[in-house]
Design a protein around this motif. Sequence first.
Motif, PDB file in Angstrom:
ATOM      1  N   PHE A  36      14.102  -4.874   2.008  1.00  0.00           N
ATOM      2  CA  PHE A  36      13.001  -5.599   2.659  1.00  0.00           C
ATOM      3  C   PHE A  36      13.392  -7.058   2.922  1.00  0.00           C
TER       4      PHE A  36
ATOM      5  N   GLY B 284      10.485 -11.964  -0.034  1.00  0.00           N
ATOM      6  CA  GLY B 284       9.413 -11.065  -0.473  1.00  0.00           C
ATOM      7  C   GLY B 284       9.598 -10.657  -1.926  1.00  0.00           C
ATOM      8  N   PRO B 285       8.692  -9.800  -2.434  1.00  0.00           N
ATOM      9  CA  PRO B 285       8.701  -9.464  -3.859  1.00  0.00           C
ATOM     10  C   PRO B 285       9.931  -8.712  -4.348  1.00  0.00           C
ATOM     11  N   THR B 286      10.451  -7.756  -3.568  1.00  0.00           N
ATOM     12  CA  THR B 286      11.649  -7.029  -3.995  1.00  0.00           C
ATOM     13  C   THR B 286      12.834  -7.982  -3.989  1.00  0.00           C
TER      14      THR B 286
ATOM     15  N   HIS C 168      12.396   0.348  -4.822  1.00  0.00           N
ATOM     16  CA  HIS C 168      11.248   0.631  -5.687  1.00  0.00           C
ATOM     17  C   HIS C 168      10.768   2.070  -5.492  1.00  0.00           C
TER      18      HIS C 168
ATOM     19  N   ALA D 228       4.442  -3.143   4.570  1.00  0.00           N
ATOM     20  CA  ALA D 228       5.877  -3.303   4.859  1.00  0.00           C
ATOM     21  C   ALA D 228       6.482  -2.010   5.397  1.00  0.00           C
TER      22      ALA D 228
ATOM     23  N   ALA E 245       6.784   1.812   2.010  1.00  0.00           N
ATOM     24  CA  ALA E 245       6.638   0.587   1.223  1.00  0.00           C
ATOM     25  C   ALA E 245       5.481   0.782   0.236  1.00  0.00           C
ATOM     26  N   VAL E 246       5.538   0.081  -0.879  1.00  0.00           N
ATOM     27  CA  VAL E 246       4.446   0.235  -1.845  1.00  0.00           C
ATOM     28  C   VAL E 246       3.156  -0.389  -1.325  1.00  0.00           C
ATOM     29  N   SER E 247       3.276  -1.389  -0.451  1.00  0.00           N
ATOM     30  CA  SER E 247       2.073  -1.957   0.166  1.00  0.00           C
ATOM     31  C   SER E 247       1.393  -0.888   1.025  1.00  0.00           C
TER      32      SER E 247
ATOM     33  N   GLY F 242       8.755  -6.445   5.689  1.00  0.00           N
ATOM     34  CA  GLY F 242       8.665  -6.784   4.270  1.00  0.00           C
ATOM     35  C   GLY F 242       7.353  -7.503   4.086  1.00  0.00           C
ATOM     36  N   THR F 243       6.964  -7.747   2.830  1.00  0.00           N
ATOM     37  CA  THR F 243       5.672  -8.415   2.678  1.00  0.00           C
ATOM     38  C   THR F 243       5.804  -9.945   2.673  1.00  0.00           C
TER      39      THR F 243
ATOM     40  N   ASP G 108      -0.050  -6.275  -2.451  1.00  0.00           N
ATOM     41  CA  ASP G 108       1.359  -6.653  -2.642  1.00  0.00           C
ATOM     42  C   ASP G 108       1.667  -6.975  -4.097  1.00  0.00           C
ATOM     43  N   GLN G 109       2.991  -6.904  -4.416  1.00  0.00           N
ATOM     44  CA  GLN G 109       3.417  -7.144  -5.791  1.00  0.00           C
ATOM     45  C   GLN G 109       3.111  -8.583  -6.208  1.00  0.00           C
TER      46      GLN G 109
HETATM   47  N1  ASP Z   1       6.246  -5.470  -1.104  1.00  0.00           N
HETATM   48  C1  ASP Z   1       6.959  -4.691  -0.187  1.00  0.00           C
HETATM   49  C2  ASP Z   1       6.479  -3.279  -0.185  1.00  0.00           C
HETATM   50  O1  ASP Z   1       5.372  -3.151   0.146  1.00  0.00           O
HETATM   51  C3  ASP Z   1       8.374  -4.812  -0.029  1.00  0.00           C
HETATM   52  C4  ASP Z   1       8.948  -6.194  -0.006  1.00  0.00           C
HETATM   53  O2  ASP Z   1       8.825  -6.941   0.962  1.00  0.00           O
HETATM   54  O3  ASP Z   1       9.578  -6.480  -0.967  1.00  0.00           O
HETATM   55  O4  ASP Z   1       7.172  -2.323  -0.424  1.00  0.00           O
END
Ligand code: ASP
Length: 341
Positions: free
Chosen positions: A53, A57-59, A109, A173, A177-179, A201-202, A219-220
């Motif tokens: 991503f 962002g979080p990852t 993830h 994302a 994506a986990v979002s 990406g987020t 989001d994370q």
């Molecule tokens: N948070 C993102 C996701 O929804 C991925 C990212 O940008 O890290 O998977």
Amino acid sequence: MKPSIGSPRFFTSATKRLLQASLVALTATAGLMAGSSSAQTYPTKPINLVVPFAAGGPTDVVARTLAASMTKVLGQSVVVENKLGAGGTIAASYVAKSQPDGYTFFIHHNGMATSPALYRKLSFNPLTDFEYVGQAVDVPMTLIARKDMPANNMAELITYVKANSTKINLANAGLGAVSHLCGMLLQQALGVDLTTVPFSGTAPAMNALLGGQVDLLCDQTTNTVPQIKAGTVKSYGVTTKQRIKALPDQPTLSEGGLKDFEVVVWHGVYAPKGTPPAVIEKFGAALRAGMKDPNFASRMADLGAEMTPDSKQTPEGLRVWLNSEVNKWGPIIRKAGVYAD
Ligand code: ASP
């Protein structure tokens, strides 16, 4: 004529692929045994850690913080490379096809487990195309909105979203994506169908939220804690069963009215299939040592992330977990009928 060894027809294309993969693995092992790049002296040059991503962002934050600690342990730079697109599947496919020489690794993830059910055509197999290194941190998610969203808490948000579902944009994302996953569960819980807006990406999704171009994002905490603390976004709560130390004032979404709503983001570190065991061992030991680095541990704690239990930090721990996640999410996703061609 019956195909015999030596005749081109003897090899099916699957056999050929298997032979090619074994040959690449053998060459990589031989290379590592020979002189300058033996397993003892590995690594002799910078190592790429592929992130699926956008930067910032979080990852990416987890990967870069980890890479800095692992660089100290390994005495060689661990360099983050962002490969964007298709909810992380472009990066996974890239890593699956990379040389298994110990200089390409991958952090991903939950998307690694959900992609086989989400994508009809996937050019990699998460269960057979990678070597497992181990799991890293577990990260809660938060449901946030643009600052001027009319709803001030979860109860108000539920009413607002139900009344305005056709007008609300939910960022994510991409599929896998986990979002996306969290947003899908949110829509199911509320019985609404929102317009989703995918980003690479987020990090860019957060920019769109800050700019008021989208309304909601799940989001994370590794991306949202700084914004929630600065008051630049509105937060409705965390996706864990219990409240978290990094955001003690934030209720759980379950407390807020979304009963049993739970999403926790786990991270796995992988290498291309055929990466020599001695390299996996050394990189894995550096991963585990890197997670113990006080700089990594304190930054992650500030951002709401938790160290994964020791038993999951191993190749076997990740293998067992990934398999269970693939089995868990496959039927749920297929039932929901969400997929990409
Ligand atoms: N948070 C993102 C996701 O929804 C991925 C990212 O940008 O890290 O998977």
